[in-house]
Design an enzyme around this catalytic site. Structure first.
Site, short mmCIF file in Angstrom:
data_model
loop_
_atom_site.label_atom_id
_atom_site.label_comp_id
_atom_site.label_asym_id
_atom_site.label_seq_id
_atom_site.Cartn_x
_atom_site.Cartn_y
_atom_site.Cartn_z
CG HIS A 250 51.66 -22.12 -7.49
ND1 HIS A 250 52.24 -21.00 -6.92
CD2 HIS A 250 51.61 -23.06 -6.51
CE1 HIS A 250 52.55 -21.27 -5.66
NE2 HIS A 250 52.17 -22.50 -5.38
CB ILE B 163 39.15 -17.58 -15.94
CG1 ILE B 163 38.81 -16.67 -14.75
CG2 ILE B 163 40.04 -16.85 -16.95
CD1 ILE B 163 38.07 -15.42 -15.08
CE1 TYR C 294 38.81 -23.56 -7.04
CE2 TYR C 294 41.15 -23.98 -7.34
CZ TYR C 294 40.04 -23.17 -7.50
OH TYR C 294 40.18 -21.95 -8.13
CB SER C 295 36.08 -25.30 -2.10
OG SER C 295 35.40 -24.33 -1.36
N1 LIG Z 1 40.49 -20.74 -14.56
C1 LIG Z 1 39.49 -20.48 -13.73
O1 LIG Z 1 38.30 -20.70 -14.02
C2 LIG Z 1 39.79 -19.90 -12.40
C3 LIG Z 1 41.08 -19.86 -11.89
N2 LIG Z 1 41.28 -19.33 -10.63
C4 LIG Z 1 42.62 -19.31 -10.05
O2 LIG Z 1 43.54 -18.73 -10.97
C5 LIG Z 1 44.83 -19.34 -10.76
C6 LIG Z 1 45.36 -19.83 -12.08
O3 LIG Z 1 44.39 -20.73 -12.63
P1 LIG Z 1 44.50 -21.15 -14.17
O4 LIG Z 1 45.25 -20.12 -14.90
O5 LIG Z 1 43.16 -21.56 -14.63
O6 LIG Z 1 45.40 -22.47 -14.03
P2 LIG Z 1 46.31 -23.20 -15.11
O7 LIG Z 1 46.13 -24.66 -14.91
O8 LIG Z 1 46.13 -22.59 -16.44
O9 LIG Z 1 47.78 -22.79 -14.60
C7 LIG Z 1 48.27 -23.38 -13.44
C8 LIG Z 1 49.71 -22.94 -13.35
O10 LIG Z 1 50.27 -23.51 -12.18
C9 LIG Z 1 51.41 -24.30 -12.55
N3 LIG Z 1 51.46 -25.45 -11.66
C10 LIG Z 1 50.60 -26.51 -11.62
N4 LIG Z 1 51.00 -27.38 -10.68
C11 LIG Z 1 52.14 -26.87 -10.11
C12 LIG Z 1 53.04 -27.30 -9.12
N5 LIG Z 1 52.85 -28.46 -8.48
N6 LIG Z 1 54.09 -26.52 -8.80
C13 LIG Z 1 54.30 -25.35 -9.44
N7 LIG Z 1 53.49 -24.87 -10.40
C14 LIG Z 1 52.43 -25.63 -10.74
C15 LIG Z 1 51.17 -24.70 -14.00
O11 LIG Z 1 52.36 -24.88 -14.70
P3 LIG Z 1 53.16 -26.28 -14.79
O12 LIG Z 1 52.17 -27.34 -15.13
O13 LIG Z 1 54.17 -25.98 -15.86
O14 LIG Z 1 53.79 -26.45 -13.46
C16 LIG Z 1 50.51 -23.43 -14.54
O15 LIG Z 1 51.49 -22.47 -14.87
C17 LIG Z 1 44.63 -20.43 -9.72
O16 LIG Z 1 45.00 -19.95 -8.45
C18 LIG Z 1 43.14 -20.69 -9.75
O17 LIG Z 1 42.65 -21.17 -8.50
C19 LIG Z 1 40.27 -18.82 -9.87
C20 LIG Z 1 39.00 -18.85 -10.35
C21 LIG Z 1 38.67 -19.36 -11.65
C1 LIG Z 2 39.29 -28.10 -11.59
C2 LIG Z 2 40.10 -26.82 -11.84
C3 LIG Z 2 41.55 -27.09 -11.46
C4 LIG Z 2 42.14 -27.79 -12.66
C5 LIG Z 2 43.53 -28.16 -12.33
O1 LIG Z 2 43.71 -29.23 -11.81
N1 LIG Z 2 44.47 -27.24 -12.69
C6 LIG Z 2 45.86 -27.55 -12.64
C7 LIG Z 2 46.13 -28.32 -13.94
S1 LIG Z 2 47.76 -28.94 -13.99
O2 LIG Z 2 48.12 -29.45 -12.68
O3 LIG Z 2 47.65 -30.05 -14.97
O4 LIG Z 2 48.63 -27.86 -14.44
C8 LIG Z 2 39.61 -25.61 -11.05
C9 LIG Z 2 40.53 -24.38 -11.24
C10 LIG Z 2 39.59 -23.16 -11.15
C11 LIG Z 2 38.27 -23.75 -10.69
C12 LIG Z 2 36.99 -22.94 -10.93
C13 LIG Z 2 36.99 -21.67 -10.12
O5 LIG Z 2 37.81 -21.46 -9.24
C14 LIG Z 2 35.78 -20.80 -10.32
C15 LIG Z 2 34.49 -21.58 -10.01
C16 LIG Z 2 34.39 -21.77 -8.50
C17 LIG Z 2 33.09 -22.52 -8.15
O6 LIG Z 2 33.03 -22.66 -6.75
C18 LIG Z 2 33.10 -23.90 -8.81
C19 LIG Z 2 33.20 -23.74 -10.31
C20 LIG Z 2 34.45 -22.93 -10.76
C21 LIG Z 2 34.30 -22.67 -12.26
C22 LIG Z 2 35.74 -23.75 -10.46
C23 LIG Z 2 35.72 -25.14 -11.11
C24 LIG Z 2 37.04 -25.90 -10.87
C25 LIG Z 2 38.23 -25.09 -11.41
C26 LIG Z 2 38.10 -24.93 -12.94
#
Ligand SMILES: NC(=O)C1=CN([C@@H]2O[C@H](COP(=O)(O)OP(=O)(O)OC[C@H]3O[C@@H](n4cnc5c(N)ncnc54)[C@H](OP(=O)(O)O)[C@@H]3O)[C@@H](O)[C@H]2O)C=CC1
Ligand SMILES: C[C@H](CCC(=O)NCCS(=O)(=O)O)[C@H]1CC[C@H]2[C@@H]3C(=O)C[C@@H]4C[C@H](O)CC[C@]4(C)[C@H]3CC[C@]12C
Length: 293
Positions: free
Chosen positions: A119, A217, A182-183
């Protein structure tokens, strides 16, 4: 001096190949009957990981905040053949809840084989706005809840000689713009879990720690956040999720799931940081960046 750098670099590449090239072969039945927690499993990569381990016949506990999404994931996991599947909803900004998830697994499963920490909390994709409180909040969700769950799960993982899978990012290995908070959290994960792995070796604790280094992704939240600014296309979440599961099951130290060009920064980040910055900035089209209010 230059020859020494070449020799050191060549030696490093050979050692990296030796340590990372592993000849282990993954089999789906490696996870049959295993007890698995997947966090952040209501969408994205976490949702796909839950489906993969369900299909492989694991006992699955999924967690996130959104109940209706979790219920859909549970239903799909049952369809796919999970040995059992349950969910617990809550916010990972609360360390009591983070511990509760592990205690729920102990109550339901009687143990734990794999803890998949995935998460992330909400953050922006834009220039750092100076808000240090946001970094603190994100560290709670993205780092401290991971550490809290690890501490709570360790007694069970020691009994099962289990695995901790930490989903990180190339943003936690190579500096990049527009994702400073985030980083920060992803680099912290490397510090915590890579140091903990060394202590496990020292203490002969047979629990593997797999740090997953992922690039862009095609999850809804990622595409919504960065499309138009990131020029390379995103990779498929289903395949990414499977590579993470395989790496954890094979007890890999690190899993790299990167688009081709992203491997280059890892090779040059220590030898030519300025050149790396030049290459990094070529990957961004900031004119599409939303203007901050
Ligand atoms: N997508 C990308 O480009 C990349 C993703 N990653 C990593 O992969 C992982 C998943 O990313 P991704 O699938 O894109 O993210 P998503 O936003 O699709 O999923 C995030 C998940 O975390 C849950 N979440 C968000 N906030 C909270 C909170 N406060 N407490 C508990 N759960 C929470 C969300 O569910 P809910 O809102 O129901 O709580 C959801 O299930 C992350 O660790 C991300 O850093 C790494 C590199 C690239
Ligand atoms: C900005 C993204 C995080 C979005 C977010 O807030 N997710 C939770 C949504 S919720 O709370 O509403 O459920 C970043 C998540 C993954 C990042 C990307 C990543 O990790 C790979 C690259 C890393 C590089 O250093 C920068 C570009 C990336 C594509 C990076 C960009 C930001 C994310 C999409």
């Amino acid at each position: 001096m230059a020859i020494i750098k070449v020799i050191v670099a060549f030696t490093g590449i050979c050692l990296a190949f030796y340590f990372y090239s592993g000849t282990d072969v993954f089999e789906d039945d490696m996870l049959k009957g295993k007890k698995v927690i997947v966090t952040g499993a209501s969408s994205g990569i976490g949702e796909q990981m839950a489906y993969h381990v369900a299909r492989m016949g694991s006992h699955v506990l999924v967690t996130a905040r959104t109940v209706d999404k979790l219920e859909k994931v549970v239903a799909q996991c049952k369809q796919l053949g999970a040995a059992s599947v349950h969910y617990i909803a809550g916010n990972m900004n609360n360390m009591t809840f983070a511990k509760q998830v592990v205690h729920e697994a102990e109550k339901i499963f009687g143990g734990l084989d794999m803890l998949i920490l995935n998460h992330i909390g909400w953050t922006y994709f834009n220039y750092f706005d100076g808000n240090v409180d946001h970094i603190r909040d994100l560290l709670e969700i993205n780092v401290l809840s991971y550490a809290t769950m690890t501490v709570a799960a360790l007694p069970m993982l020691k009994k099962s000689n289990g695995n901790i899978v930490v989903v990180s990012s190339i943003a936690g290995k190579v500096p990049s713009p527009l994702s400073v908070p985030y980083s920060t959290t992803k680099f912290a994960l490397d510090g915590f879990f890579s140091s903990l792995r060394i202590e496990f070796v020292q203490q002969k604790i047979d629990v593997s720690i797999t740090l997953c280094v992922i690039s862009y992704i095609d999850t809804d939240s990622a595409v919504k956040s960065v499309s138009g600014v990131i020029t390379q296309p995103p990779a498929p979440k289903k395949e990414c999720a499977l590579e993470i599961i395989k790496g954890g099951a094979l007890r890999k130290r690190e899993v790299y799931y990167l688009y081709r060009a992203a491997k280059i920064p890892l090779l040059i980040r220590d030898w030519a940081p300025e050149f790396l910055e030049y290459l990094t900035l070529k990957n961004y089209d900031v004119k599409n960046l939303p203007k901050k209010e």
